[in-house]
Write a protein that holds these residues in place. Structure first.
Motif, PDB file in Angstrom:
ATOM      1  N   THR A 205      53.414  54.008  45.464  1.00 42.06           N
ATOM      2  CA  THR A 205      53.837  52.905  44.600  1.00 42.06           C
ATOM      3  C   THR A 205      53.535  51.552  45.219  1.00 42.06           C
ATOM      4  O   THR A 205      53.514  50.541  44.514  1.00 42.06           O
ATOM      5  CB  THR A 205      55.351  52.989  44.312  1.00 42.06           C
ATOM      6  OG1 THR A 205      56.081  52.853  45.535  1.00 42.06           O
ATOM      7  CG2 THR A 205      55.706  54.302  43.637  1.00 42.06           C
ATOM      8  N   PRO A 208      49.060  49.891  44.542  1.00 34.91           N
ATOM      9  CA  PRO A 208      48.567  50.044  43.158  1.00 34.91           C
ATOM     10  C   PRO A 208      47.057  49.949  43.059  1.00 34.91           C
ATOM     11  O   PRO A 208      46.438  50.657  42.252  1.00 34.91           O
ATOM     12  CB  PRO A 208      49.250  48.887  42.417  1.00 34.91           C
ATOM     13  CG  PRO A 208      49.608  47.899  43.482  1.00 34.91           C
ATOM     14  CD  PRO A 208      49.939  48.717  44.689  1.00 34.91           C
ATOM     15  N   TRP A 212      44.700  52.588  41.081  1.00 32.89           N
ATOM     16  CA  TRP A 212      43.875  52.146  39.961  1.00 32.89           C
ATOM     17  C   TRP A 212      42.387  52.327  40.273  1.00 32.89           C
ATOM     18  O   TRP A 212      41.587  52.575  39.378  1.00 32.89           O
ATOM     19  CB  TRP A 212      44.205  50.696  39.618  1.00 32.89           C
ATOM     20  CG  TRP A 212      45.576  50.567  39.016  1.00 32.89           C
ATOM     21  CD1 TRP A 212      46.264  51.525  38.329  1.00 32.89           C
ATOM     22  CD2 TRP A 212      46.431  49.426  39.066  1.00 32.89           C
ATOM     23  NE1 TRP A 212      47.495  51.054  37.934  1.00 32.89           N
ATOM     24  CE2 TRP A 212      47.630  49.776  38.370  1.00 32.89           C
ATOM     25  CE3 TRP A 212      46.321  48.145  39.623  1.00 32.89           C
ATOM     26  CZ2 TRP A 212      48.690  48.877  38.232  1.00 32.89           C
ATOM     27  CZ3 TRP A 212      47.385  47.267  39.473  1.00 32.89           C
ATOM     28  CH2 TRP A 212      48.551  47.628  38.781  1.00 32.89           C
ATOM     29  N   PRO A 257      52.046  53.121  39.495  1.00 30.79           N
ATOM     30  CA  PRO A 257      52.398  51.885  40.208  1.00 30.79           C
ATOM     31  C   PRO A 257      53.351  50.965  39.469  1.00 30.79           C
ATOM     32  O   PRO A 257      53.990  50.112  40.098  1.00 30.79           O
ATOM     33  CB  PRO A 257      51.031  51.194  40.400  1.00 30.79           C
ATOM     34  CG  PRO A 257      50.032  52.289  40.339  1.00 30.79           C
ATOM     35  CD  PRO A 257      50.589  53.243  39.321  1.00 30.79           C
ATOM     36  N   VAL A 258      53.483  51.083  38.160  1.00 35.32           N
ATOM     37  CA  VAL A 258      54.361  50.166  37.426  1.00 35.32           C
ATOM     38  C   VAL A 258      55.820  50.598  37.485  1.00 35.32           C
ATOM     39  O   VAL A 258      56.695  49.877  37.011  1.00 35.32           O
ATOM     40  CB  VAL A 258      53.918  50.013  35.953  1.00 35.32           C
ATOM     41  CG1 VAL A 258      52.444  49.669  35.862  1.00 35.32           C
ATOM     42  CG2 VAL A 258      54.242  51.261  35.146  1.00 35.32           C
ATOM     43  N   PRO A 261      56.913  48.105  40.605  1.00 34.54           N
ATOM     44  CA  PRO A 261      55.766  47.205  40.737  1.00 34.54           C
ATOM     45  C   PRO A 261      55.974  46.123  41.793  1.00 34.54           C
ATOM     46  O   PRO A 261      57.091  45.682  42.044  1.00 34.54           O
ATOM     47  CB  PRO A 261      55.657  46.592  39.342  1.00 34.54           C
ATOM     48  CG  PRO A 261      57.055  46.606  38.824  1.00 34.54           C
ATOM     49  CD  PRO A 261      57.659  47.866  39.365  1.00 34.54           C
ATOM     50  N   THR A 265      51.777  42.659  40.677  1.00 34.68           N
ATOM     51  CA  THR A 265      51.613  43.510  39.499  1.00 34.68           C
ATOM     52  C   THR A 265      52.415  42.977  38.324  1.00 34.68           C
ATOM     53  O   THR A 265      51.927  42.921  37.188  1.00 34.68           O
ATOM     54  CB  THR A 265      52.046  44.950  39.816  1.00 34.68           C
ATOM     55  OG1 THR A 265      51.240  45.464  40.888  1.00 34.68           O
ATOM     56  CG2 THR A 265      51.880  45.845  38.601  1.00 34.68           C
TER      57      THR A 265
END
Length: 347
Positions: A205, A208, A212, A257-258, A261, A265
């Motif tokens: 986490t 990110p 991605w 990751p959200v 965040p 982010t």
């Protein structure tokens, strides 16, 4: 347990809508980088995962706090008020003005999500009831949800192998993507309440960009012939399985990751502009089918024209239909997180 809003989810919804529109325009034009553009239909998978996360999480919260789960009728009413008005307008516009109405696409755009919404209350109770939320029971349910993620790839391969490609539009083909979001909802609440201890997932986490980047790399792999044709041609069973499986991993990397965040982010994906655009995302996806039935041109022209027109239609629809009707939705404490004023709305 205190309800939580996930601001970066708004940005993901906007990205998913842009991806869906781009892929649909690419299907009707000679798009550059056709492989990559066609695989932007992964936006549908992102929408499914977001819905699974946002709509299942209230059931998890109720389970952990020992309170009643969301009321079914208010929850279904809120879903209907969000989905059906814009869809009905789009269907009427398509029938009235489009030479070849896009009603098939529009029916599918409503049928698959709404079928999931209908099943969710029962599924939520099945996965959160019958025992206390101990570490063991949480892990068992996580394993069940992980197992559900393979339903989609297996279903897509099976319907292709048996020469029933239309069945690929049914809910089982997308259930794995919903399960990704549901699994992350359970993990997030369990981790936040201490039911699960620290693990490697906590480290992920905090990176990110890495996740991605992995998602982008997998999407590039999917853009090769290994994941099937770039149009509506029927893939082989192996291609159908690989494409669905790759999309499942992509949405997991995109969404994870959200959950916790970083400030960057939130600033990029959760700002005021992203929040406003997220309100229009469903309308943009629905009305684009009408626009694509009326306007034609090369990809570089068709894409911005379709986006702009769909945004205008979505804004008018949101202002005159979705927003007024949304105000009539009950906001009781037991109602779904997805309709609470402090939380993100699902698709």
């Amino acid at each position: 347990m205190k309800d939580t809003r996930f601001p970066a989810v708004d940005g993901l919804r906007v990205i998913a809508a842009l991806a869906v529109v781009s892929s649909q325009v690419g299907l009707q034009t000679h798009a550059p980088f056709a492989g990559v553009v066609s695989r932007l239909d992964v936006g549908w998978a992102i929408f499914c995962a977001l819905s699974g996360f946002l709509l299942y999480r209230p059931h998890v919260l109720a389970w952990f706090s020992g309170t009643l789960p969301p009321l079914t009728l208010p929850y279904l009413r809120s879903r209907a008020l969000r989905i059906l008005p814009a869809l009905l307008v789009a269907v009427l516009l398509s029938i009235a003005f489009v030479p070849h109405p896009a009603t098939t696409y529009l029916r599918w755009a409503a049928f698959t999500p709404f079928l999931f919404y209908l099943l969710l209350p029962g599924l939520g109770r099945l996965l959160t009831g019958y025992e206390r939320p101990t570490r063991r029971s949480v892990r068992w349910r996580l394993l069940v949800l992980v197992a559900l993620t393979v339903v989609g790839p297996v279903w897509m391969a099976a319907v292709t192998a048996t020469d029933h490609p239309d069945a690929g539009l049914w809910l089982p083909g997308y259930l794995g993507w919903y399960a990704v979001g549901m699994g992350m909802a359970l993990w997030q609440v369990a981790r936040a309440t201490g039911r699960l201890g620290p693990s490697t997932l906590d480290t992920l986490t905090r990176v990110p960009g890495t996740l991605w980047g992995i998602a982008a790399a997998l999407l590039l792999i999917a853009a090769t012939p290994i994941a099937g044709p770039y149009d509506h041609s029927t893939p082989t069973p192996a291609q159908a399985l690989i494409k669905s499986l790759l999309y499942t991993v992509v949405v997991a990397c995109v969404l994870f990751p959200v959950l916790t965040p970083s400030a960057t982010t939130v600033r990029v994906l959760g700002g005021r502009r992203a929040q406003i655009a997220a309100h229009l995302s469903y309308g943009v996806v629905v009305y684009q089918f009408v626009v694509l039935g009326l306007l034609h041109g090369p990809f570089v022209v068709q894409l911005p024209v379709t986006l702009l027109t769909a945004v205008v239609l979505a804004a008018v629809s949101y202002r005159l239909l979705q927003r007024p009707l949304g105000r009539k939705t009950p906001t009781a404490k037991t109602e779904s997180n997805a309709t609470s004023p402090s939380s993100n709305a699902a698709l």
